[in-house]
Design an enzyme around this catalytic site. Structure first.
Site, PDB file in Angstrom:
ATOM      1  N   ASP A  78     -18.477   8.532 -11.106  1.00 30.20           N
ATOM      2  CA  ASP A  78     -18.280   7.557 -10.035  1.00 30.20           C
ATOM      3  C   ASP A  78     -19.043   7.934  -8.770  1.00 30.20           C
ATOM      4  OD1 ASP A  78     -16.601   6.302 -11.798  1.00 30.20           O
ATOM      5  OD2 ASP A  78     -15.019   5.968 -10.331  1.00 30.20           O
ATOM      6  N   CYS A 119     -12.641  13.264 -15.208  1.00 34.70           N
ATOM      7  CA  CYS A 119     -13.207  12.209 -14.363  1.00 34.70           C
ATOM      8  C   CYS A 119     -12.570  10.848 -14.613  1.00 34.70           C
ATOM      9  CB  CYS A 119     -14.721  12.196 -14.443  1.00 34.70           C
ATOM     10  SG  CYS A 119     -15.401  13.804 -13.943  1.00 34.70           S
ATOM     11  N   ASP A 120     -12.948   9.921 -13.760  1.00 32.82           N
ATOM     12  CA  ASP A 120     -12.085   8.812 -13.379  1.00 32.82           C
ATOM     13  C   ASP A 120     -11.625   7.879 -14.494  1.00 32.82           C
ATOM     14  OD1 ASP A 120     -12.965  10.020 -11.103  1.00 32.82           O
ATOM     15  OD2 ASP A 120     -13.162   8.190  -9.961  1.00 32.82           O
ATOM     16  N   LYS A 121     -12.523   7.274 -15.245  1.00 35.45           N
ATOM     17  CA  LYS A 121     -12.112   6.265 -16.228  1.00 35.45           C
ATOM     18  C   LYS A 121     -11.911   6.869 -17.607  1.00 35.45           C
ATOM     19  CE  LYS A 121     -12.649   3.922 -12.711  1.00 35.45           C
ATOM     20  NZ  LYS A 121     -13.104   5.087 -11.967  1.00 35.45           N
ATOM     21  N   CYS A 191     -14.114  16.446  -9.144  1.00 36.13           N
ATOM     22  CA  CYS A 191     -14.192  16.686  -7.692  1.00 36.13           C
ATOM     23  C   CYS A 191     -12.856  17.152  -7.128  1.00 36.13           C
ATOM     24  CB  CYS A 191     -14.685  15.439  -6.992  1.00 36.13           C
ATOM     25  SG  CYS A 191     -16.374  14.978  -7.452  1.00 36.13           S
ATOM     26  N   GLU A 441     -15.718   0.580  -6.803  1.00 37.97           N
ATOM     27  CA  GLU A 441     -15.141   1.477  -5.800  1.00 37.97           C
ATOM     28  C   GLU A 441     -16.048   1.469  -4.577  1.00 37.97           C
ATOM     29  OE1 GLU A 441     -12.699   5.013  -8.076  1.00 37.97           O
ATOM     30  OE2 GLU A 441     -14.664   5.435  -7.273  1.00 37.97           O
ATOM     31  N   SER A 467     -12.219   4.564  -3.983  1.00 34.35           N
ATOM     32  CA  SER A 467     -12.196   5.878  -4.599  1.00 34.35           C
ATOM     33  C   SER A 467     -10.932   6.616  -4.172  1.00 34.35           C
ATOM     34  CB  SER A 467     -13.428   6.671  -4.159  1.00 34.35           C
ATOM     35  OG  SER A 467     -13.279   8.037  -4.441  1.00 34.35           O
TER      36      SER A 467
END
Length: 552
Positions: A78, A119-121, A191, A441, A467
Site C-alpha cells: 500500500d 501487510c494490508d489486504k 510497517c 487509501e 491508511s
C-alpha cells in the site's frame, strides 16, 4: 484425508507421477499434505523475508509428520501504491487473494493449511479464504518492521508522508527529508505502527486463528522463526483434532476482535475487513456492533500514528496477551472462546503487562471508549468510520465549510498549494468501492495536512478510505458513496459540515427539501475505469458499510 483424492489408488498413478516429477517419494503419500499459502515477493518490505518464515513453518510440518507444499499469493504494498493510480489496485486484491487460495486448495487436495500473510489486504484475504474453505488451518504472519530511529526520535512510514507536507510548508528542507527517507524503514516487516497490517495481524490473535505473538514479534527476531515452526507443528494438531475455522470464527471471536481493536486503536480498515471475514463465516457484522463494543471498551494504547510507540514496544510490554489480561479485568474479552491452540484464556494466565506506559491499565485508560467510532447522520445514513484515538481533542467536535474535490489528486494539490485553511472540511468523493473504483487509501492528503500543522484544524471526509498510518479527523467509508447517489455526491462548496465524534454523528446543515432538490439535478461522474479487473470489481462490489464484499 482429502489428499487421498490426488494420490491414492491405481487411477491416481498419473497424479503420483507428477508429484514424483517434483521429487516426492512413496512414503510422503501416506502423510498429510499441508498447503502453505505464502505471500513472498520482492516488492513489499513485509513480504521480503516470508520465504524464511515459510521454511520454518515447513520444518515444523515435517517435525510433526506432515508433508509441506508451498504456493504463492499476490500482495500489493500500500505504501508504494499510495497516491497514484496503483492505489486503486489495493483493496481489490483482497477478493483476488481469497479466490485464488480457494482455487489452489480445491484443485490440489490439501488436508490442512498454513497461511503466511503480512501487510494490508493479504491478512484479511487469507482469513476470508480460511473461513470459506473451512479446512483445518493456522496463521503465522511475517511480523512487524522495527521502527526507524533518528536523533532520538522514533520514525515510521507516517513520518515520511508528514515530512512531505512539512517540505511543502517550508518547515523542512529536502536534505532532512532525505535523511528521514534513509532511516524511517530500516528493514523487512510490516510497517512499524498500528497500521492496517499490524492491526489485522493482532486481530488474528483475537480471532483465535494464530498463536500468541503473531501480531507483535518483530520480523527480524529468531522468536518469529520459532513461532513459525510451532505453527507448522500446530497445523498437524488441528488436522488431527479436526478443528475448523468456522468452529473458531464465531460471533464471540469477532466480539473479542472488536474489543482488542478498540483497546489498541487499530486501523479504520478493520471496519472493512472484519465484516468481510464474518460474511465468509456466515453471519453479519455491522457498524452498530462496532459502536456497541466501543462504548464499553477503553482505549489502552497510543501506538503510532496516534502516539510515538511502535509495535516492537507493544511486544516488549507483553504483547496482545497482556492487553487481553487488562480487558479481562472487566470481562471485556471472552476467555472461553475457542482458538487453534485451546481457549483464549490459556494465554492470559501467564500474561504480564510489563510496561503500563505502553499498555495502560484498565483503571487509567486514554479514554473510556474505544479507538474507533462509527458515525451516522444525513451525510452518512449507512455510516462512516474514524480512528478516534488519533484525533486531536479539539477536533472531536467540529463544524466548517465543505471544500469539494472529486478526486484525491486535486485535494492533495490544494493542500500543498496552501488553498486549505484552518476550519475547512475537505470532502474527497467518487473514491468509494464503485466510484474509485477500488476505494483508494489516502495517506498523502492526511500526511500533508499533518506535516503542514493542519491535522488539528482541518477535517477530511471521504467515501474512500484512509491508511492505518493516518492521524487527524479523517473520516472514511462514507456510505452510500457518491457513485451510488449518496448525499456526499450532492454537497457543494461552502456547505457546512457538522461533525461530533463523541456523539457519533455527522451531518450537512441542509434540510430534506434542499437535498431532494439537488438530487433531481444530480448526475454521477462517468466511470473512471471501463475495462479490466477494476471495471469488473465496480460491478460486483457492495457498499463499504457491508465490508465491500462481492455481491452475487
Amino acid at each position: 484425508m482429502r489428499s487421498d483424492s490426488v494420490n491414492k489408488g491405481a487411477a491416481r498413478a498419473p497424479h503420483r507421477s507428477l508429484f514424483k516429477a517434483m521429487g516426492f517419494i512413496d512414503e510422503e503419500f501416506n502423510r498429510p499434505l499441508i498447503g502453505i499459502a505464502v505471500a513472498k515477493s520482492e516488492i513489499v518490505p513485509g513480504h521480503l523475508h516470508l520465504d524464511t518464515i515459510a521454511k520454518a513453518a515447513a520444518d515444523g510440518v515435517r517435525l510433526a509428520g506432515g508433508v509441506p507444499v508451498q504456493f504463492p499469493v499476490i500482495g500489493v504494498c500500500d505504501g508504494i501504491a499510495m497516491g497514484h493510480e496503483g492505489m486503486r489496485y489495493s483493496l481489490v486484491t483482497r477478493e483476488l487473494i481469497a479466490d485464488s487460495i480457494e482455487c489452489m486448495v480445491m484443485a490440489h487436495g490439501f488436508d490442512a493449511m498454513i497461511y503466511i500473510p503480512n501487510c494490508d489486504k493479504i491478512v484479511p484475504g487469507m482469513l476470508m479464504a480460511a473461513a470459506r474453505l473451512n479446512l483445518p488451518g493456522v496463521f503465522v504472519s511475517g511480523g512487524p518492521m522495527l521502527a526507524g530511529r533518528r536523533n532520538g526520535k522514533t520514525l515510521t512510514l507516517t513520518t515520511m508522508f508528514e515530512a512531505v507536507g512539512a517540505v511543502g510548508a517550508g518547515t523542512m528542507d529536502e536534505a532532512e527529508l532525505y535523511a528521514l527517507e534513509e532511516a524511517a524503514c530500516p528493514g523487512c516487516g510490516s510497517c512499524s505502527g498500528m497500521f492496517t497490517a499490524n492491526s489485522m495481524n493482532c486481530v488474528t490473535e483475537a480471532l483465535g486463528m494464530a498463536l500468541p505473538g503473531n501480531g507483535t514479534i518483530p520480523a527480524v527476531m529468531g522468536e518469529r522463526l520459532r513461532l513459525a515452526k510451532r505453527t507448522g507443528m500446530l497445523a498437524l494438531e488441528v488436522l488431527k483434532r479436526d478443528i475448523r475455522p468456522q468452529s473458531i470464527l464465531t460471533e464471540r471471536a469477532f466480539l473479542n476482535a472488536l474489543a482488542l481493536d478498540m483497546a489498541l486503536g487499530c486501523s479504520t480498515n478493520t471496519a472493512l475487513h472484519l465484516p468481510a471475514i464474518a460474511h465468509e463465516a456466515g453471519f453479519k457484522l455491522d457498524l452498530d456492533l462496532l459502536n456497541k463494543v466501543s462504548a464499553v471498551t477503553p482505549n489502552l494504547c497510543k501506538l503510532a500514528p496516534a502516539g510515538s510507540d511502535a509495535i516492537e514496544d507493544l511486544n516488549a510490554a507483553g504483547g496482545i496477551p497482556a492487553v487481553f489480561k487488562e480487558l479481562s479485568k472487566k470481562n471485556l474479552i471472552d476467555l472461553k472462546a475457542p482458538t487453534v491452540y485451546g481457549v483464549l484464556g490459556n494465554v492470559v494466565q501467564n500474561a504480564e503487562n510489563r510496561n503500563p506506559k505502553i499498555i495502560r491499565p484498565l483503571e487509567t485508560p486514554y479514554s473510556e471508549t474505544g479507538g474507533l467510532a462509527a458515525l451516522r447522520g444525513n451525510l452518512a445514513p449507512d455510516g462512516c468510520v474514524v480512528k478516534r484515538s488519533a484525533v486531536a481533542p479539539s477536533m472531536l467536535k467540529h463544524a466548517g465549510p465543505a471544500r469539494i474535490f472529486d478526486a484525491e489528486e486535486t485535494a492533495f494539490d490544494a493542500i500543498m498549494t496552501g488553498a486549505i485553511k484552518p476550519g475547512d472540511v475537505i470532502v474527497i468523493r467518487y473514491e468509494g468501492p464503485k466510484g474509485g473504483p477500488g476505494m483508494k487509501e489516502m495517506l498523502g492528503p492526511t500526511g500533508a495536512l499533518a506535516g503542514m500543522g493542519l491535522d488539528d484544524k482541518v477535517a477530511l471526509i471521504t467515501d474512500g478510505r484512509f491508511s492505518g498510518a493516518t492521524k487527524g479527523a479523517a473520516i472514511g467509508h462514507v456510505s452510500p458513496e457518491a457513485a451510488e447517489g449518496g448525499v456526499i455526491g450532492l454537497l457543494q462548496e461552502g456547505d457546512i459540515i457538522d461533525i461530533d465524534i463523541d456523539a457519533r454523528t455527522i451531518k450537512v446543515n441542509l434540510n430534506d427539501e434542499e437535498l431532494a432538490r439537488r438530487r433531481q439535478t444530480w448526475k454521477p461522474l462517468p466511470p473512471k475505469v471501463t475495462q479490466g479487473y477494476l471495471a469488473r470489481y465496480a460491478r460486483l462490489v457492495s457498499s463499504a458499510a457491508t465490508g465491500a464484499v462481492f455481491t452475487s
